[in-house]
Enzyme design. Structure first.
Site, PDB file in Angstrom:
ATOM      1  N   TYR A 329       3.057  52.576  -5.025  1.00 53.35           N
ATOM      2  CA  TYR A 329       3.424  53.291  -3.789  1.00 53.35           C
ATOM      3  C   TYR A 329       4.768  53.975  -3.978  1.00 53.35           C
ATOM      4  CZ  TYR A 329       4.568  53.930   1.201  1.00 53.35           C
ATOM      5  OH  TYR A 329       4.919  54.449   2.418  1.00 53.35           O
ATOM      6  N   CYS A 330       4.830  55.269  -3.618  1.00 51.36           N
ATOM      7  CA  CYS A 330       6.071  56.033  -3.678  1.00 51.36           C
ATOM      8  C   CYS A 330       6.591  56.021  -5.117  1.00 51.36           C
ATOM      9  CB  CYS A 330       7.071  55.474  -2.669  1.00 51.36           C
ATOM     10  SG  CYS A 330       8.593  56.436  -2.486  1.00 51.36           S
ATOM     11  N   LEU A 331       7.867  55.708  -5.333  1.00 54.63           N
ATOM     12  CA  LEU A 331       8.387  55.667  -6.699  1.00 54.63           C
ATOM     13  C   LEU A 331       7.760  54.538  -7.512  1.00 54.63           C
ATOM     14  CD1 LEU A 331      12.176  56.480  -6.174  1.00 54.63           C
ATOM     15  CD2 LEU A 331      10.482  57.851  -7.388  1.00 54.63           C
TER      16      LEU A 331
END
Length: 598
Positions: A329-331
């Site tokens: 998720y995300c970075l």
């Protein structure tokens, strides 16, 4: 034999560890003095480099000054907008109904009160929107002005206009006047108390207590599980099965290190983790530490090797002989993509699939959060982190809030300080306030290597001295973007298709960076678009792809679990909690200890 010519530096592969914040060897004798001064300035500017701002303004001013035709167009537009406002004011003053010439943006909640349509408030609103419209035109479409500086100026102007919007002033805002009259001023007294509470919290930097009913480990992050591994970087949580049998292949979730993992385990009814476990999956999640200054030298390679890879090793011991569905998720998605490409290069085939949720692999279109990211800005942040050892919580949260200042800063301030209304507690709001720090070296490396230099898709990102390539990944991919994501724009997330050569399913979900991911079944107003490509398909750009899709109502979560089921080998008896014989006994109950670090 001729002399061997060294390749230009710009074409050589660069390891993530090549740049380090706070290098031990200053470049000149008094560099320490300069770095300390830069650190002081950075604290005053919220971490924004003054050079980046002045350079953008200079670029815009010089190009505007040498464009007389553009100047004449802007003068004409100013006259047209003024005429529209005056016409509207005259009609409004005489109680004649007309359609306001300017409309607030969809995401702008400041002018939704009905009284903004009544004279004289409508005139103040329309005057503000007319100026906003003029600057939108003035900062775009200027021949010769770089797109980056154009976007920077538009962002800076928007911040300035948001500061002086009529909705911010009690004597100009009809909603404040109406509420003050109705409550005989008690709203202002209560608002003053809210202001003092926020002021004390900001100065002291103490973490706000969670509201009643939102206690971590009791109301939030309460899916039953055990911590089965811990090192200085992360805890690995394994969740208790909720079904008699589970899919043979477990799921590992890799959240971003700039957030606490429980955004995916909020209240039981909207917890993605709880949903996955209930659907018959064995779920593991990484809970990152919240680093202090002594962990300033943790870097990308530490998080990959002693984070993601260590988690895979533990899961392999608990669920032996099974491949693993990995979700980032995300970075955390970016880190997972790096790990997956490295595993592919090294013939490590333990991944059954790769899911990226709002996770970018290419950073050319990285969103407004990184508008001012250049060499000056990165060096500025490095000097700030060099002194304190990390990027602190408020420094990051302010950057996120600035993207949606009209909503997250000013509309909230009006509601809280002038209308006297307390923030309505929600699980996502509590999580959003539970911010984290980032190690100096890690932050410097990913800003330079990924965002600034875009090495991952440029063929210059090296792990352990050798370049990795996303196209080496063989595991099928499920990629999720969200429509209103200002942090990882969906068009940027979509580009995973361009740099991989696998069966790939792309989902575009309604909502923003967090709300679009936390999109449980049954929530009203949700929709998504979905499409699948094979390695043999020609690349289709995001806009064309979107035009070809049909909107589907509901949550995208069932699509994902069906996709995982189709790429799993069938149901088996649930594994044990941990693997004591392999050296991984349960250490404590979920949500563990790192989640409480503040």
């Amino acid at each position: 034999m001729g002399a061997i010519t060294k390749r230009p530096a710009a074409t050589q592969p660069v390891s993530a560890a090549d740049h380090r914040a706070g290098s031990d060897a200053p470049e000149y004798p008094r560099a320490t003095l300069d770095r300390r001064l830069h650190s002081i300035v950075a604290r005053l500017t919220g971490g924004v480099s003054p050079y980046a701002i002045s350079q953008a303004w200079s670029d815009w001013a010089l190009h505007t000054a040498r464009a007389p035709g553009r100047q004449m167009d802007l003068v004409e537009l100013a006259n047209e907008n003024a005429a529209k406002v005056w016409t509207h004011a005259a009609l409004s003053a005489s109680n004649q109904v007309d359609t306001p010439p300017f409309q607030p943006k969809d995401i702008d909640p400041r002018f939704r009160h009905p009284a903004w349509q009544i004279f004289p408030y409508s005139v103040w609103q329309q005057s503000f929107l007319a100026v906003q419209d003029w600057w939108d035109h003035a900062t775009h479409g200027l021949n010769g002005l770089s797109q980056r500086d154009s976007d920077r100026i538009a962002f800076l102007v928007r911040q300035t206009l948001d500061l002086v919007a009529p909705s911010n002033f009690p004597w100009l805002n009809p909603e404040i006047i109406e509420e003050t009259t109705r409550r005989k001023g008690w709203n202002l007294i209560e608002g003053s108390a809210h202001f003092w509470e926020d002021y004390v919290q900001t100065i002291s930097q103490r973490k706000a207590e969670a509201p009643k009913g939102f206690k971590i480990g009791v109301d939030l992050a309460c899916t039953l599980g055990k911590v089965v591994f811990r090192n200085d970087i992360f805890e690995l949580i394994q969740y208790v099965p909720q079904t008699d049998s589970v899919q043979a292949e477990p799921v590992l979730i890799v959240p971003a290190w700039i957030m606490k993992y429980y955004v995916l385990d909020l209240s039981p009814e909207n917890s993605m983790i709880n949903y996955l476990v209930g659907q018959g999956f064995t779920v593991f999640v990484i809970s990152w530490c919240n680093p202090e200054a002594e962990k300033a030298d943790l870097g990308l390679e530490d998080y990959r090797k002693r984070g993601v890879m260590a988690a895979l090793d533990v899961i392999e011991a608990i669920v032996p002989g099974r491949k693993i569905h990995a979700n980032g998720y995300c970075l955390g998605g970016t880190m997972l993509a790096i790990a997956a490409a490295t595993m592919a290069r090294d013939s490590d085939d333990r991944l059954a699939s790769v899911t990226l949720m709002a996770g970018q692999v290419d950073f050319v279109e990285a969103g407004e959060l990184l508008l001012f990211l250049d060499e000056s800005q990165v060096a500025f942040l490095e000097d700030l982190m060099w002194e304190q050892g990390y990027l602190d919580r408020p420094q990051m949260s302010r950057a996120f809030a600035a993207i949606r200042a009209e909503d997250l800063i000013y509309a909230r301030a009006v509601r809280r300080y002038f209308l006297g209304k307390a923030d309505l507690p929600s699980d996502l709001m509590v999580w959003n306030g539970d911010t984290t720090r980032m190690p100096a070296r890690m932050h410097s490396e990913y800003l330079r290597g990924l965002f600034l230099e875009n090495r991952l898709t440029a063929g210059r990102f090296a792990v352990e001295g050798r370049v990795i390539a996303l196209k080496d990944i063989a595991a099928p991919m499920f990629v999720v973007g969200t429509e209103k994501d200002h942090i990882a724009p969906w068009q940027s997330v979509y580009k995973a298709r361009l740099f991989t050569d696998v069966e790939l399913t792309f989902v575009l979900a309604s909502g923003g960076h967090n709300g679009g991911i936390v999109s449980e079944p049954g929530r009203p107003g949700r929709h998504y678009y979905i499409g699948q490509t094979s390695p043999d398909d020609l690349y289709v750009g995001p806009d064309k792809w979107f035009a070809q899709q049909e909107q589907i109502q509901g949550s995208w979560w069932p699509e994902w679990t069906n996709w995982l089921n189709a790429r799993s080998s069938g149901h088996v008896k649930p594994p044990t909690m941990g693997a004591a014989k392999a050296g991984y006994p349960p250490l404590c109950d979920a949500p563990g200890t790192y989640i409480f670090e503040s």
